[in-house]
Every structure is written in C-alpha cells, then in structure tokens.
Design a protein around this motif. Sequence first.
Motif, PDB file in Angstrom:
ATOM      1  N   TYR A 103       0.838  -1.191   0.000  1.00 39.50           N
ATOM      2  CA  TYR A 103       0.000   0.000   0.000  1.00 39.50           C
ATOM      3  C   TYR A 103       0.876   1.244   0.000  1.00 39.50           C
ATOM      4  CZ  TYR A 103      -3.613  -3.402   0.876  1.00 39.50           C
ATOM      5  OH  TYR A 103      -4.448  -4.485   0.734  1.00 39.50           O
ATOM      6  N   GLN A 104       0.694   2.102  -1.021  1.00 37.53           N
ATOM      7  CA  GLN A 104       1.440   3.356  -1.055  1.00 37.53           C
ATOM      8  C   GLN A 104       0.511   4.503  -0.642  1.00 37.53           C
ATOM      9  OE1 GLN A 104       2.856   5.096  -4.822  1.00 37.53           O
ATOM     10  NE2 GLN A 104       4.640   5.885  -3.713  1.00 37.53           N
ATOM     11  N   PRO A 105       0.862   5.199   0.445  1.00 34.54           N
ATOM     12  CA  PRO A 105       0.017   6.306   0.893  1.00 34.54           C
ATOM     13  C   PRO A 105      -0.157   7.385  -0.178  1.00 34.54           C
ATOM     14  CG  PRO A 105       1.543   5.695   2.629  1.00 34.54           C
ATOM     15  CD  PRO A 105       1.955   4.935   1.399  1.00 34.54           C
ATOM     16  N   GLN A 106      -1.340   7.985  -0.180  1.00 36.04           N
ATOM     17  CA  GLN A 106      -1.637   9.164  -1.001  1.00 36.04           C
ATOM     18  C   GLN A 106      -1.899  10.308  -0.024  1.00 36.04           C
ATOM     19  OE1 GLN A 106      -5.116   7.695  -3.121  1.00 36.04           O
ATOM     20  NE2 GLN A 106      -3.860   6.888  -4.772  1.00 36.04           N
TER      21      GLN A 106
ATOM     22  N   ILE B  44      -4.452  10.614   3.008  1.00 34.24           N
ATOM     23  CA  ILE B  44      -5.902  10.553   2.776  1.00 34.24           C
ATOM     24  C   ILE B  44      -6.331   9.227   2.133  1.00 34.24           C
ATOM     25  CG2 ILE B  44      -6.310  13.042   2.662  1.00 34.24           C
ATOM     26  CD1 ILE B  44      -6.193  11.359  -0.593  1.00 34.24           C
ATOM     27  N   GLY B  45      -5.372   8.500   1.617  1.00 34.28           N
ATOM     28  CA  GLY B  45      -5.721   7.247   0.959  1.00 34.28           C
ATOM     29  C   GLY B  45      -4.481   6.414   0.716  1.00 34.28           C
ATOM     30  N   ALA B  46      -4.640   5.364  -0.072  1.00 35.18           N
ATOM     31  CA  ALA B  46      -3.500   4.522  -0.433  1.00 35.18           C
ATOM     32  C   ALA B  46      -3.812   3.818  -1.737  1.00 35.18           C
ATOM     33  CB  ALA B  46      -3.231   3.491   0.657  1.00 35.18           C
TER      34      ALA B  46
ATOM     35  N   LYS C 295      -9.899   8.081   3.228  1.00 36.15           N
ATOM     36  CA  LYS C 295     -10.950   8.453   2.279  1.00 36.15           C
ATOM     37  C   LYS C 295     -11.223   7.267   1.357  1.00 36.15           C
ATOM     38  CE  LYS C 295     -11.261  11.740  -0.957  1.00 36.15           C
ATOM     39  NZ  LYS C 295     -10.398  12.507  -1.879  1.00 36.15           N
ATOM     40  N   HIS C 296     -10.157   6.630   0.917  1.00 36.66           N
ATOM     41  CA  HIS C 296     -10.324   5.495   0.011  1.00 36.66           C
ATOM     42  C   HIS C 296      -9.023   4.699  -0.111  1.00 36.66           C
ATOM     43  CE1 HIS C 296      -8.742   8.675  -2.770  1.00 36.66           C
ATOM     44  NE2 HIS C 296      -7.850   7.720  -2.893  1.00 36.66           N
TER      45      HIS C 296
END
Length: 278
Positions: free
Chosen positions: A44-47, A56-58, A115-116
Amino acid sequence: EAKKTKGGSLQFYEESMGVEVEEQLMLENDIHSAIRNDEFVMYYQPQLDVESNEIIGAEALIRWNHPQKGFVMPDAFIPLAEESGIIIKLEEWIFDRIFSDIRSMIRKMGRFPLKHVSINISTVHFLEPRFVEKLMMAVKKHDVKPEWFELEITESGIMRNIDDAIRKIRELKSFGFTFSIDDFGTGHSSLSHLKELPVDVIKIDQSFVRDMNDDDEMIIEAVVAIGQKFNLEVLAEGVESSEILAYLQDIHCNTYQGFLAYTAVDLEVFEALLDAKK
Ligand code: C2E
Ligand code: MG
Ligand code: MG
Ligand code: MG
C-alpha cells in the motif's frame, strides 16, 4: 504490441525461453500455483493531501514473492498476464486480498481510517461481461463498502470500448465506487474523451512529475486547470523532491503519491503508519 512489451518490461520471462506462447503458458501455470502457494502480496502506497500533507488514501500495488526469482515487481508480470488473460483470475485474487486486508485493518482501528483505497483495474478485466457482478460478489463476501474504494482505469484501455466502459463506470458509481484515470497523459486518447468519462480523479503520470522540466510544468499546469474546470481531483504521481511538492502547492494540485513521502509498504507497516498518525 507484444514485441514492445517483450523488449521493455518482461526481462523476468524472456531469459530462458524463446517462444512467446511458451512464456505465456509458463506464466499461467506459475500464476495459478503462486495463488495456491500464497506468493502474491498487496503493498500500500500512501496518497497525501498536497496542502496539509495528511495521508488521505493509499494505492494497492501487487508484488510477487517468487521462491526462485525473489521479490518481483508488477511490470515484470502484469503485461504478460493481460496478454494471456490470466489477469482475470489474478485480479479476482487481488480483490479478495485487498478487501480482507481492509476488513482486518478496520477490526484493529475500529473504523475505516481513510478516504479510500485505490485499486488498479486491468482493462482486459474491466471490459469482461461479468466484471461488475464479480466485483460486487467480492464486496458482499467481505462486507466492505464500495465507498471505501477508488477504481483506477487507464485512458488507452478504456477507448477500446468506450460505451461499455461508460456504462460500467456509471453502474459502479451508483453503488458507491469512485474512479480515477491512471497514467494520465501517456495514452493515445484525446482530451475530448475526458468529459465523456464520469470519473472523479485524474492521476498525472509520474513521467511528467519525477524529473520535471519546463515542458512537463506546462502539461501539469494544464491538467490542473482541466481538473478545476471539470471539477475533478488532480493527483500527481512520482513526487520525489520537496521542490516539486512546493511547486504542486503553488499551482493547487490536490493530492500526491511519491517516494518523497512514502514508498509502497506491506499491510503491517501501513497500519503502523496510520496508527502513529492518530
Ligand atoms: P501505476 O498504477 O501507475 O502505479 C504507480 C507506480 O509508480 C508503482 O509502481 C509505484 O511504486 C511507483 N511509484 C510511486 N511513487 C513513485 C516515485 O516517487 N518514484 C518512482 N520512481 N516510482 C514511484 P509498481 O508498484 O512497480 O507498479 C507498476 C505498475 O504495475 C502500476 O503502475 C500498475 O499499472 C501495475 N500494477 C501494480 N499493481 C497492480 C494490480 O494490483 N493490478 C493491476 N492490474 N495492475 C497493477
Ligand atoms: Mg495505479
Ligand atoms: Mg499511475
Ligand atoms: Mg503506470
């Protein structure tokens, strides 16, 4: 097309075998047994938000823990898996794993903390007749909410059957999924298609961002302007320096991914990371 991929990203399967058909059979067998032996793993790479720098996401990214070849990156097997069609089986496994990962994350954290989570969707699979039905079966099986997931599709793939794609995007959006266009700027499609596609996010391809030059700057600014005009979120991929992040802040790009912040990490590390931020 096959030639191009062969020279480019398929070093993994070309060394010992000459014939392409043979390679694909090998890969198909390998992928089947790799699924059975639990050799694949989702990272999983964070966004992050450009303004606040909050996670806020990954994006979920697959890796192959191959018993002989070691840790294999997706560019070495996804294109071949698409050519042979085995990608459909593999993505069924991917949905299953991502949804159960997110379920276990919620068990530990008490809520969905993002968020997603973004899921890469191969067009080969997306254009398959039973795609929507199978995805919704996996959603029900794991009791996850479509609202938690963003589906990443690519422009070039979608254009092969734009009517089917639009119909499926609308249907999945009505269930709660959101959509992003991945690798934006690298396909052959025209900007005019963008307004037909009911997507939520444009992901600027990392080739424009990583070693940004003046031409890239113009393209990035144009995409950000288009995003504002069409009310779409714009995410920049491949942010590797604080200078580029500062630039993205200046031009009001919305979100980003990149080695400056984080590489892709396994579920355990990702959960620890979210825990530390609480
Ligand atoms: P993508 O969807 O465009 O994913 C972004 C790629 O850029 C990832 O490579 C990520 O690790 C890498 N990246 C992110 N930030 C940076 C950065 O700052 N610098 C650099 N140099 N690279 C960065 P990865 O994981 O090797 O994936 C490559 C491609 O393989 C993906 O491109 C996607 O097209 C495909 N892929 C990966 N996982 C899946 C999957 O589960 N399903 C499908 N269908 N395709 C996948
Ligand atoms: Mg992607
Ligand atoms: Mg991308
Ligand atoms: Mg890419």
